[in-house]
Write an enzyme that holds these catalytic residues in place. Structure first.
Site, PDB file in Angstrom:
ATOM      1  N   CYS A  50       0.947  -1.235   0.047  1.00 32.51           N
ATOM      2  CA  CYS A  50       0.100   0.053   0.352  1.00 32.51           C
ATOM      3  C   CYS A  50       0.902   1.299   0.028  1.00 32.51           C
ATOM      4  CB  CYS A  50      -1.218   0.063   1.263  1.00 32.51           C
ATOM      5  SG  CYS A  50      -1.967  -1.209   1.197  1.00 32.51           S
ATOM      6  N   ARG A  63       5.224   0.007  -6.154  1.00 34.95           N
ATOM      7  CA  ARG A  63       4.931  -0.359  -4.658  1.00 34.95           C
ATOM      8  C   ARG A  63       3.762  -1.805  -5.459  1.00 34.95           C
ATOM      9  NH1 ARG A  63       6.475   2.401  -0.371  1.00 34.95           N
ATOM     10  NH2 ARG A  63       5.364   1.290   1.039  1.00 34.95           N
ATOM     11  N   TRP A  95      -2.882  -2.828  -1.258  1.00 34.39           N
ATOM     12  CA  TRP A  95      -2.759  -4.012  -1.660  1.00 34.39           C
ATOM     13  C   TRP A  95      -3.606  -5.535  -0.331  1.00 34.39           C
ATOM     14  CZ3 TRP A  95       0.414  -8.182   0.447  1.00 34.39           C
ATOM     15  CH2 TRP A  95       0.965  -9.470  -0.764  1.00 34.39           C
ATOM     16  N   ASN A 133      -1.582   1.682   6.235  1.00 36.29           N
ATOM     17  CA  ASN A 133      -0.963   0.819   5.189  1.00 36.29           C
ATOM     18  C   ASN A 133      -0.328  -0.444   6.502  1.00 36.29           C
ATOM     19  OD1 ASN A 133      -0.649   1.914   3.201  1.00 36.29           O
ATOM     20  ND2 ASN A 133       1.365   2.272   3.538  1.00 36.29           N
ATOM     21  N   GLY A 134      -0.269  -1.468   6.298  1.00 34.74           N
ATOM     22  CA  GLY A 134       0.079  -2.206   7.500  1.00 34.74           C
ATOM     23  C   GLY A 134      -1.315  -3.573   7.922  1.00 34.74           C
ATOM     24  N   GLU A 145      19.071 -16.600  -8.862  1.00 34.60           N
ATOM     25  CA  GLU A 145      18.713 -15.283  -8.557  1.00 34.60           C
ATOM     26  C   GLU A 145      18.230 -15.128  -9.798  1.00 34.60           C
ATOM     27  OE1 GLU A 145      17.607 -12.961  -6.999  1.00 34.60           O
ATOM     28  OE2 GLU A 145      17.639 -11.057  -8.739  1.00 34.60           O
ATOM     29  N   LYS A 192      13.830 -14.235 -10.718  1.00 37.70           N
ATOM     30  CA  LYS A 192      13.455 -13.140 -12.336  1.00 37.70           C
ATOM     31  C   LYS A 192      12.979 -13.580 -12.983  1.00 37.70           C
ATOM     32  CE  LYS A 192      14.754  -9.946 -10.282  1.00 37.70           C
ATOM     33  NZ  LYS A 192      15.324 -10.070  -9.188  1.00 37.70           N
ATOM     34  N   GLU A 241       9.469 -14.229 -11.372  1.00 38.17           N
ATOM     35  CA  GLU A 241       8.799 -13.316 -10.780  1.00 38.17           C
ATOM     36  C   GLU A 241       8.322 -12.245 -11.886  1.00 38.17           C
ATOM     37  OE1 GLU A 241       9.663 -10.496  -8.039  1.00 38.17           O
ATOM     38  OE2 GLU A 241      11.805 -10.842  -9.110  1.00 38.17           O
ATOM     39  N   HIS A 270      20.351 -35.854  -8.253  1.00 42.09           N
ATOM     40  CA  HIS A 270      20.475 -36.002  -7.278  1.00 42.09           C
ATOM     41  C   HIS A 270      18.704 -36.068  -7.058  1.00 42.09           C
ATOM     42  CE1 HIS A 270      24.155 -37.213  -4.634  1.00 42.09           C
ATOM     43  NE2 HIS A 270      24.561 -35.726  -5.631  1.00 42.09           N
ATOM     44  N   LYS A 306       7.267  -3.757  -4.576  1.00 40.21           N
ATOM     45  CA  LYS A 306       7.933  -4.201  -3.713  1.00 40.21           C
ATOM     46  C   LYS A 306       8.629  -3.861  -2.440  1.00 40.21           C
ATOM     47  CE  LYS A 306      11.117  -2.428  -5.965  1.00 40.21           C
ATOM     48  NZ  LYS A 306      12.533  -2.934  -6.529  1.00 40.21           N
TER      49      LYS A 306
HETATM   50  O1  M6R Z   1      13.696  -4.388   0.179  1.00 41.06           O
HETATM   51  P1  M6R Z   1      13.698  -5.405   0.390  1.00 41.06           P
HETATM   52  O2  M6R Z   1      15.151  -5.967  -0.335  1.00 41.06           O
HETATM   53  O3  M6R Z   1      14.138  -6.169   1.543  1.00 41.06           O
HETATM   54  O4  M6R Z   1      12.834  -6.828  -0.686  1.00 41.06           O
HETATM   55  C1  M6R Z   1      12.885  -8.261  -0.326  1.00 41.06           C
HETATM   56  C2  M6R Z   1      12.316  -9.282  -1.373  1.00 41.06           C
HETATM   57  O5  M6R Z   1      11.146  -8.929  -1.026  1.00 41.06           O
HETATM   58  C3  M6R Z   1      12.937  -8.548  -2.905  1.00 41.06           C
HETATM   59  O6  M6R Z   1      13.872  -8.678  -3.135  1.00 41.06           O
HETATM   60  C4  M6R Z   1      11.530  -9.715  -3.514  1.00 41.06           C
HETATM   61  O7  M6R Z   1      12.335 -10.325  -3.599  1.00 41.06           O
HETATM   62  C5  M6R Z   1      12.255  -8.473  -5.260  1.00 41.06           C
HETATM   63  N1  M6R Z   1      10.794  -8.600  -5.793  1.00 41.06           N
HETATM   64  C6  M6R Z   1      12.882 -10.254  -6.315  1.00 41.06           C
HETATM   65  O8  M6R Z   1      13.255  -8.643  -7.091  1.00 41.06           O
END
Ligand code: M6R
Length: 609
Positions: free
Chosen positions: A2, A27, A75, A99-100, A482, A486, A489, A505, A604
């Site tokens: 949010c 976000r 959100w 927010n929260g 990673e 990517k 996601e 394995h 985000k």
């Molecule tokens: O703001 P942060 O680095 O603590 O966020 C951690 C994860 O939420 C963040 O890296 C998330 O995995 C990304 N969307 C990856 O691209």
């Protein structure tokens, strides 16, 4: 997650609020709304499901205006994505955004229902609006009512509200969810992220945990968690106004991928001298504390966790410092052993990730000697609550998929290896070699971005696939992880990463022509082992895509496509090999037509657990 924007001014603030919401779109959210008040002393509220543009369209169709207003992107956590659940929520004369998550919303709701309040949404937030209205009846001022209201809440909140009968005042409270006050000339603002306010001010005051604030056109009063008036430092932001613009790029993610050479230069600037990292780079007196550190516990989530995994290889191999790494949401809920002379290191782009913050607080409680955060957002909660901080200086990262934050985290972590290692195993010569490798990185990153056209073509072969496997060994294993994160996601293709030695394995059973296998293959000690793993895949009919050092001697043929990456020092190779994997996911997502910058279901900054 949010987003909040609020303004109190002489002028109509509706466009300031809408522009602020647009700047917070990155976000992640699913509905949006505004509430305003003007001289008529009547709350005007508009809410819409979907993008902020839907809200803009609704306001164009039925204009609203006001000199005080609050706005929100939601959100969904409690209650589905509907207009009725969108913020702001109202209780007679009160309009409120939040927010929260309020954990005790159910008993509060029952108590308020008994008092005759009627609910029109399924949200935890509406409870706050009615509770605020209830407290307002017996309080001399709005801020006093808010102080009484927040005492009854369990959970996390960043909340802003106004009362139509006191139309030139906004009040706000922060606990577990960030808020920043923006200072203008005879107008003031409030937001969950300074980016929202950059078009109207660069002067900010960050609220601290437990703070309650009263903001009018000409004044800001802040009270700490015990109700005492406090002064909080005013800072001049160096985040640029256009940080929220895409420039010539089609997506923020692409812009941010291409910004990496400059972000890395910025991260290094002024921090290296005489063949090592300068003593104060991690904060005044950091060296005094670092010299006694024998153990590092890294805590992070998502991409930041992958950066920490690479750092573990570096810290143990190069610096001779024992290192554990754990996902924050696991660490915070288990009893763990605190080693002697141990430092907790959190890694976070946003500095607000709820699990990472909770894990840091726990670590301090259970006896970690010191804490350091590697973070991209100045003034964020992790920065404020850690003994030492090291800013990654990537600049605002808007795309939900983290790119430049990751590579600058890696650069920062390698500087941590220098800072700790110089008191341990790392010779002056090794330090100089690492410094030279770091300094060579920006140019090497530029070269790797030249692969973009080839990768764009390669991506066409992925777009119709449902699954994929990423392989790496040693410090490239987290880079494979990673790469897989990517791809899943932003393209929604199922992607898994394995340390290549694990193939036999289990995962070998998955190999067929429909499962692309992506391999990161720098020319290092593990190359021959990796080549054997590649042959295991080929023997079973797998199609390989190999990002390899040109001296690694992989050749393209019917079952293997090879893209050569510039030769680079082995230590910094994980940073360089990240780039082609980012480009690959970007181009696959582009072909698939997904929402690259705001992938479905993701936010985000994850400020709730
Ligand atoms: O703001 P942060 O680095 O603590 O966020 C951690 C994860 O939420 C963040 O890296 C998330 O995995 C990304 N969307 C990856 O691209």
């Amino acid at each position: 997650m949010c987003g909040i924007v609020g303004a109190v001014a002489e002028r109509n603030v509706v466009n300031i609020l809408l522009e602020g919401l647009k700047r917070l779109e990155y976000r992640g959210y699913d509905s949006a709304g505004v509430a305003l008040v003007d001289n008529s002393q009547h709350i005007q509220r508009v809410r819409a499901v979907g993008k902020v543009q839907e809200l803009v369209n609704a306001i164009e169709a039925s204009p609203v205006a006001g000199t005080t207003g609050i706005a929100h992107t939601r959100w969904a956590t409690h209650g589905s994505v509907t207009e009725a659940n969108a913020h702001p929520h109202k209780s007679t004369n009160i309009a409120l955004v939040h927010n929260g998550i309020i954990e005790n919303h159910a008993p509060l709701r029952d108590m308020l229902k008994e008092k005759g309040y009627q609910f029109t949404s399924d949200t935890d937030t509406e409870v706050m609006a009615h509770l605020m209205h209830h407290e307002r009846q017996s309080s001399g001022s709005l801020v006093e009512a808010l102080q009484k209201m927040v005492k009854q809440l369990d959970g996390a909140y960043g909340t802003v509200m106004f009362d139509q009968n006191d139309k030139d005042t906004m009040v706000a409270a922060r606990s577990g969810s960030p808020l920043v006050i923006g200072l203008g000339f005879e107008e003031n603002f409030i937001a969950s992220d300074q980016l929202a306010l950059l078009p109207v001010t660069r002067r900010f005051i960050f609220l601290e945990e437990g703070d309650v604030a009263e903001v009018t056109k000409t004044s800001v009063r802040i009270f700490d968690k015990d109700g005492n008036p406090v002064e909080r430092e005013e800072i001049e932001s160096d985040v640029t106004h256009d940080a929220g613009d895409k420039g010539v790029y089609r997506h923020y993610m692409l812009k941010e991928i291409f910004e990496q050479p400059i972000s890395v230069r910025n991260t290094l600037e002024g921090r290296l001298a005489n063949g090592t990292v300068i003593d104060d780079a991690f904060g005044h007196n950091a060296a005094d504390v670092f010299k006694d550190i024998e153990h590092v516990q890294i805590i992070a989530c998502g991409t930041s966790y992958h950066a920490g995994m690479v750092a573990r290889y570096w810290l143990e191999e190069l610096a001779g410092v024992a290192c554990n790494i754990e996902i924050a949401s696991e660490f915070r809920y288990r009893k763990s052993f605190v080693p002697k002379n141990a430092m907790i290191v959190t890694i976070s782009q946003s500095g607000e990730t709820a699990d990472t913050l909770a894990a840091l607080r726990l670590a301090k409680e259970i006896g970690y000697k010191s804490s350091l955060t590697i973070c991209n957002v100045p003034g964020s909660s992790l920065v404020r609550e850690s003994d030492f901080n090291f800013m990654t200086r990537a600049g605002a990262e808007i795309g939900v998929a983290s790119t430049k934050a990751f590579t600058t985290q890696l650069v920062s972590l390698l500087m941590l290896v220098l800072a700790l290692g110089k008191h341990k195993n790392l010779s002056a010569e090794q330090q100089q070699n690492i410094v030279a490798a770091l300094q060579s990185l920006p140019n090497k990153l530029e070269e790797s971005l030249d692969l973009a056209n080839d990768i764009e073509k390669l991506a066409e072969e992925f777009a119709d696939k449902n699954h994929s496997l990423f392989l790496g060994r040693g410090n490239q294993y987290p880079i494979a992880m990673e790469g897989a994160l990517k791809l899943k996601e932003i393209s929604y293709i199922h992607a898994e990463a394995y340390a290549a030695g694990e193939l036999k394995h289990g995962p070998l059973a998955l190999i067929d022509a429909e499962m692309p296998i992506i391999v990161v293959a720098p020319n290092n000690d593990l190359l021959e082992k990796l080549k054997s793993n590649v042959e295991e895949v080929r023997a079973r009919g797998g199609i390989l895509y190999v990002f390899a050092d040109k001296d690694a001697q992989f050749a393209s043929d019917d079952t293997m496509r090879v893209l050569n990456v510039s030769h680079i020092d082995e230590v910094v190779a994980p940073i360089l090999y990240t780039i082609p994997l980012q480009l690959l996911s970007y181009h696959v997502a582009l072909i698939k037509g997904t929402d690259v910058d705001q992938p479905r279901n993701l936010a985000k900054s994850v400020t709730v657990e």
